[in-house]
Write a protein that holds these residues in place. Structure first.
Motif, PDB file in Angstrom:
ATOM      1  N   ARG A  84       0.828  -1.215   0.000  1.00 47.18           N
ATOM      2  CA  ARG A  84       0.000   0.000   0.000  1.00 47.18           C
ATOM      3  C   ARG A  84       0.859   1.260   0.000  1.00 47.18           C
ATOM      4  NH1 ARG A  84      -2.485   0.572   5.497  1.00 47.18           N
ATOM      5  NH2 ARG A  84      -0.387   1.350   5.868  1.00 47.18           N
ATOM      6  N   ASP A  85       1.878   1.289   0.864  1.00 45.44           N
ATOM      7  CA  ASP A  85       2.759   2.458   0.980  1.00 45.44           C
ATOM      8  C   ASP A  85       3.996   2.205   0.129  1.00 45.44           C
ATOM      9  OD1 ASP A  85       0.846   3.164   2.856  1.00 45.44           O
ATOM     10  OD2 ASP A  85       2.019   2.378   4.526  1.00 45.44           O
ATOM     11  N   ASN A  86       3.847   2.400  -1.154  1.00 42.94           N
ATOM     12  CA  ASN A  86       4.910   2.036  -2.086  1.00 42.94           C
ATOM     13  C   ASN A  86       5.609   3.268  -2.649  1.00 42.94           C
ATOM     14  OD1 ASN A  86       3.516   2.725  -4.807  1.00 42.94           O
ATOM     15  ND2 ASN A  86       1.992   1.482  -3.725  1.00 42.94           N
ATOM     16  N   PRO A  87       6.809   3.118  -3.198  1.00 39.29           N
ATOM     17  CA  PRO A  87       7.592   4.288  -3.645  1.00 39.29           C
ATOM     18  C   PRO A  87       7.015   4.993  -4.869  1.00 39.29           C
ATOM     19  CG  PRO A  87       8.714   2.258  -4.246  1.00 39.29           C
ATOM     20  CD  PRO A  87       7.575   1.870  -3.349  1.00 39.29           C
ATOM     21  N   PHE A  88       6.048   4.372  -5.553  1.00 44.29           N
ATOM     22  CA  PHE A  88       5.404   5.017  -6.703  1.00 44.29           C
ATOM     23  C   PHE A  88       4.162   5.816  -6.298  1.00 44.29           C
ATOM     24  CE2 PHE A  88       7.352   1.136  -8.613  1.00 44.29           C
ATOM     25  CZ  PHE A  88       8.246   1.764  -9.471  1.00 44.29           C
ATOM     26  N   SER A  89       3.780   5.761  -5.032  1.00 37.07           N
ATOM     27  CA  SER A  89       2.492   6.318  -4.591  1.00 37.07           C
ATOM     28  C   SER A  89       1.355   5.727  -5.426  1.00 37.07           C
ATOM     29  CB  SER A  89       2.480   7.850  -4.710  1.00 37.07           C
ATOM     30  OG  SER A  89       3.527   8.425  -3.972  1.00 37.07           O
ATOM     31  N   LEU A  90       1.484   4.450  -5.726  1.00 41.54           N
ATOM     32  CA  LEU A  90       0.556   3.774  -6.629  1.00 41.54           C
ATOM     33  C   LEU A  90      -0.701   3.335  -5.886  1.00 41.54           C
ATOM     34  CD1 LEU A  90       0.172   2.527  -9.498  1.00 41.54           C
ATOM     35  CD2 LEU A  90       1.315   0.469  -8.615  1.00 41.54           C
ATOM     36  N   PRO A  91      -1.891   3.789  -6.321  1.00 41.94           N
ATOM     37  CA  PRO A  91      -3.120   3.317  -5.687  1.00 41.94           C
ATOM     38  C   PRO A  91      -3.450   1.899  -6.135  1.00 41.94           C
ATOM     39  CG  PRO A  91      -3.660   4.748  -7.526  1.00 41.94           C
ATOM     40  CD  PRO A  91      -2.151   4.750  -7.410  1.00 41.94           C
ATOM     41  N   ILE A  92      -4.323   1.240  -5.408  1.00 39.86           N
ATOM     42  CA  ILE A  92      -4.770  -0.100  -5.802  1.00 39.86           C
ATOM     43  C   ILE A  92      -5.840   0.030  -6.888  1.00 39.86           C
ATOM     44  CG2 ILE A  92      -5.822  -2.243  -5.006  1.00 39.86           C
ATOM     45  CD1 ILE A  92      -4.643  -1.617  -2.215  1.00 39.86           C
ATOM     46  N   LEU A  93      -6.878   0.776  -6.596  1.00 39.52           N
ATOM     47  CA  LEU A  93      -7.957   1.007  -7.565  1.00 39.52           C
ATOM     48  C   LEU A  93      -7.629   2.257  -8.372  1.00 39.52           C
ATOM     49  CD1 LEU A  93     -10.712  -0.185  -8.374  1.00 39.52           C
ATOM     50  CD2 LEU A  93     -11.770   1.319  -6.679  1.00 39.52           C
ATOM     51  N   ASP A  94      -7.758   2.159  -9.683  1.00 36.38           N
ATOM     52  CA  ASP A  94      -7.440   3.280 -10.561  1.00 36.38           C
ATOM     53  C   ASP A  94      -8.275   4.511 -10.178  1.00 36.38           C
ATOM     54  OD1 ASP A  94      -7.855   4.956 -13.192  1.00 36.38           O
ATOM     55  OD2 ASP A  94      -6.093   3.698 -13.553  1.00 36.38           O
ATOM     56  N   PRO A  95      -7.669   5.710 -10.126  1.00 35.14           N
ATOM     57  CA  PRO A  95      -8.412   6.911  -9.723  1.00 35.14           C
ATOM     58  C   PRO A  95      -9.525   7.316 -10.683  1.00 35.14           C
ATOM     59  CG  PRO A  95      -6.037   7.262  -9.543  1.00 35.14           C
ATOM     60  CD  PRO A  95      -6.237   5.972 -10.276  1.00 35.14           C
ATOM     61  N   ASN A  96      -9.402   6.915 -11.950  1.00 29.44           N
ATOM     62  CA  ASN A  96     -10.338   7.403 -12.963  1.00 29.44           C
ATOM     63  C   ASN A  96     -11.178   6.321 -13.644  1.00 29.44           C
ATOM     64  OD1 ASN A  96      -9.341  10.198 -12.819  1.00 29.44           O
ATOM     65  ND2 ASN A  96      -7.484   9.339 -13.732  1.00 29.44           N
ATOM     66  N   PRO A  98       4.908  11.464  -2.387  1.00 28.59           N
ATOM     67  CA  PRO A  98       3.606  12.135  -2.505  1.00 28.59           C
ATOM     68  C   PRO A  98       2.478  11.189  -2.115  1.00 28.59           C
ATOM     69  CG  PRO A  98       4.944  12.512  -4.466  1.00 28.59           C
ATOM     70  CD  PRO A  98       5.648  11.456  -3.656  1.00 28.59           C
ATOM     71  N   TYR A  99       1.330  11.762  -1.809  1.00 28.76           N
ATOM     72  CA  TYR A  99       0.198  10.933  -1.410  1.00 28.76           C
ATOM     73  C   TYR A  99      -0.358  10.169  -2.609  1.00 28.76           C
ATOM     74  CZ  TYR A  99      -2.681  14.608  -3.505  1.00 28.76           C
ATOM     75  OH  TYR A  99      -3.249  15.492  -4.386  1.00 28.76           O
ATOM     76  N   THR A 100      -1.067   9.099  -2.306  1.00 34.07           N
ATOM     77  CA  THR A 100      -1.710   8.292  -3.347  1.00 34.07           C
ATOM     78  C   THR A 100      -2.944   9.019  -3.884  1.00 34.07           C
ATOM     79  OG1 THR A 100      -0.961   6.246  -2.320  1.00 34.07           O
ATOM     80  CG2 THR A 100      -2.814   6.081  -3.826  1.00 34.07           C
ATOM     81  N   GLY A 160     -11.086   1.564   1.620  1.00 36.31           N
ATOM     82  CA  GLY A 160      -9.648   1.325   1.621  1.00 36.31           C
ATOM     83  C   GLY A 160      -9.258   0.034   2.306  1.00 36.31           C
ATOM     84  N   ALA A 161      -9.909  -0.278   3.426  1.00 40.16           N
ATOM     85  CA  ALA A 161      -9.571  -1.495   4.166  1.00 40.16           C
ATOM     86  C   ALA A 161      -9.843  -2.736   3.323  1.00 40.16           C
ATOM     87  CB  ALA A 161     -10.373  -1.560   5.467  1.00 40.16           C
ATOM     88  N   THR A 162     -10.926  -2.704   2.540  1.00 40.76           N
ATOM     89  CA  THR A 162     -11.249  -3.837   1.663  1.00 40.76           C
ATOM     90  C   THR A 162     -10.198  -3.986   0.571  1.00 40.76           C
ATOM     91  OG1 THR A 162     -13.618  -3.520   2.062  1.00 40.76           O
ATOM     92  CG2 THR A 162     -12.994  -4.828   0.144  1.00 40.76           C
ATOM     93  N   GLN A 163      -9.812  -2.867  -0.043  1.00 38.82           N
ATOM     94  CA  GLN A 163      -8.776  -2.908  -1.076  1.00 38.82           C
ATOM     95  C   GLN A 163      -7.473  -3.497  -0.532  1.00 38.82           C
ATOM     96  OE1 GLN A 163      -8.215   0.523  -3.691  1.00 38.82           O
ATOM     97  NE2 GLN A 163     -10.074   1.444  -2.857  1.00 38.82           N
TER      98      GLN A 163
END
Length: 435
Positions: A213-225, A379-381, A393-396
């Motif tokens: 979850r806290d990765n160096p790419f600030s990569l979210p699990i579910l796509d923002p768009n 940066p934040y996700t 978020g907890a489910t993801q």
């Protein structure tokens, strides 16, 4: 004489009027000095989420009592009967609320409690740049309206690499150091994974959920768009990097994320990737230290982190001005310096406060606490676009954690696992849409 008498009467009348005004103060005392009217006492209700009353008292109560002697602070911890929805339903809404990004919408905005702090920041000429900009940007983005719904309260949770000094000493291997790459850590993990005297020693463990979850790419699990997994290629890169550690013979991952998270505490694991957190308990018999979180080739040289909570004000509060003054007091340099000395990472950019991290703590004062300051926070996700259905978020995170354990334990390959994860995310989105 008539003119003199009229003039005298006017002077007397003017003096009476001036005496009646009083400038907003009480009548003068015997010495002719004005007396400031005491402030009216009242009760300020503060809801602190999961923070215990003891922690709140240790960090904030004395400061508030000294600065606001006329205010009685009633502290409320989240629990049965005191969840925010229950308090709202009962008409007993606190003035100050400890919010966080994952529950800002469901636990604050959806309850019609949102109050924008922007005008109070302007009125008090409050210095927002004193905070790490990442934390301010995240709360603004999470609110989806450009409003400032809170100010960041420590701690935040930076990632680090822990290691067991006794095991490295026993096997004659040099300690990890700040600035290492994941490839270097992998080499160490191979050297430290062994069986001696009938005892198996693991070279590496982790907290799988927050490591991903806290990765160096600030990569979210579910796509923002879009309704899909975000950037599968980057997720594949992360999975491939971490799974190799669990493919080292005898470095098998535990069956659950929680079990893997506590493996280091047993004393037979050489290294652990995890957050620095005052809530993380490592037994005193484990002689540990820490270094900076390893760098992944192709990723920014930044420190993955989980952001802080925030002090927010409820829209229904009748004491917004005083509530903001209390926020300023609890986030002051002095309070954050004391927090830092206890091992609680500051939300400020001030180097002098960062340098004091853990120096007043019996355990942290003996550790390399500056490991978390080697790199700036990532940066934040990016959050889901407003109007799109979302998955809690907890489910993801649970889905991601179990998916990785399936890969790390050899039950499936990375590509298949990520496709399955995307299908599960889409199924969860459908549940949200049908509510």
């Amino acid at each position: 004489m008539r003119r003199t008498g009229a003039l005298l009467a006017s002077v007397v009348l003017l003096s009476s009027l001036l005496a009646g005004c009083g400038g907003g103060k009480e009548q003068g005392n015997a010495g002719g000095e004005a007396v400031v009217k005491p402030k009216e006492p009242f009760t300020m209700k503060i809801w602190g989420g999961g923070v215990t009353p003891q922690e709140f008292d240790d960090r904030f109560r004395d400061v508030l009592k000294k600065k606001f002697p006329h205010i009685t602070v009633e502290y409320i911890q989240n629990g049965k009967g005191t969840t925010m929805p229950e308090l709202v339903a009962a008409g007993d809404v606190p003035d100050l609320i400890r919010t966080d990004v994952p529950t800002l919408v469901s636990g604050y905005l959806d309850l019609q409690l949102g109050f924008d702090l922007t005008e109070l920041v302007k009125k008090h000429q409050y210095d927002l740049p004193r905070f790490n900009q990442v934390f301010i940007d995240e709360i603004v983005d999470a609110g989806r309206s450009k409003a400032l719904y809170g100010l960041p309260v420590p701690p935040y949770f930076p990632q680090a690499l822990y290691y067991n000094k006794d095991l490295f000493d026993r096997f004659g291997v040099a300690y990890p150091k700040d600035g290492m790459t994941w490839d270097e850590v992998y080499d160490l993990a191979q050297k430290m994974t062994r069986t001696e005297g009938g005892v198996s020693y693991r070279g590496f463990s982790s907290n799988p959920v927050n490591m991903l979850r806290d990765n160096p790419f600030s990569l979210p699990i579910l796509d923002p768009n879009e309704d899909r997994l975000a950037d599968p290629e980057k997720w594949k890169l992360l999975f491939d990097n971490f799974k190799r550690f669990y493919e080292i013979p005898n470095n098998t991952i535990e069956k659950t994320s929680s079990a893997e998270n506590t493996a280091f505490s047993k004393g037979n694991v050489a290294m652990m990737a995890n957050q620095h957190s005052v809530y993380l308990t490592i037994p005193p018999e484990v002689n540990w230290d820490m270094v900076s979180y390893p760098v992944l080739p192709g990723a920014p040289k930044l420190m993955p982190q989980r952001g802080p909570a925030y002090w927010s004000i409820s829209k229904t509060s009748e004491h917004k001005e005083e509530a903001f003054e209390m926020i300023m007091a609890m986030l002051s340099d002095e309070v954050q310096m004391e927090d830092s000395r206890k091992g609680i990472p500051t939300t400020l950019v001030k180097e002098d406060i960062k340098k004091e991290l853990g120096k007043g703590h019996p355990v942290y004062s003996t550790k390399n606490m500056q490991a978390i300051n080697v790199y700036p926070p990532v940066p934040y996700t990016t959050k889901r676009k407003a109007g799109l259905a979302d998955v809690p978020g907890a489910t993801q995170q649970t889905l991601m954690g179990t998916t990785f354990i399936d890969v790390a334990s050899g039950k499936t390959d990375v590509n298949t696992a990520l496709r399955t994860l995307e299908e599960k995310l889409k199924a969860e989105l459908e549940k949200q849409k049908n509510k």
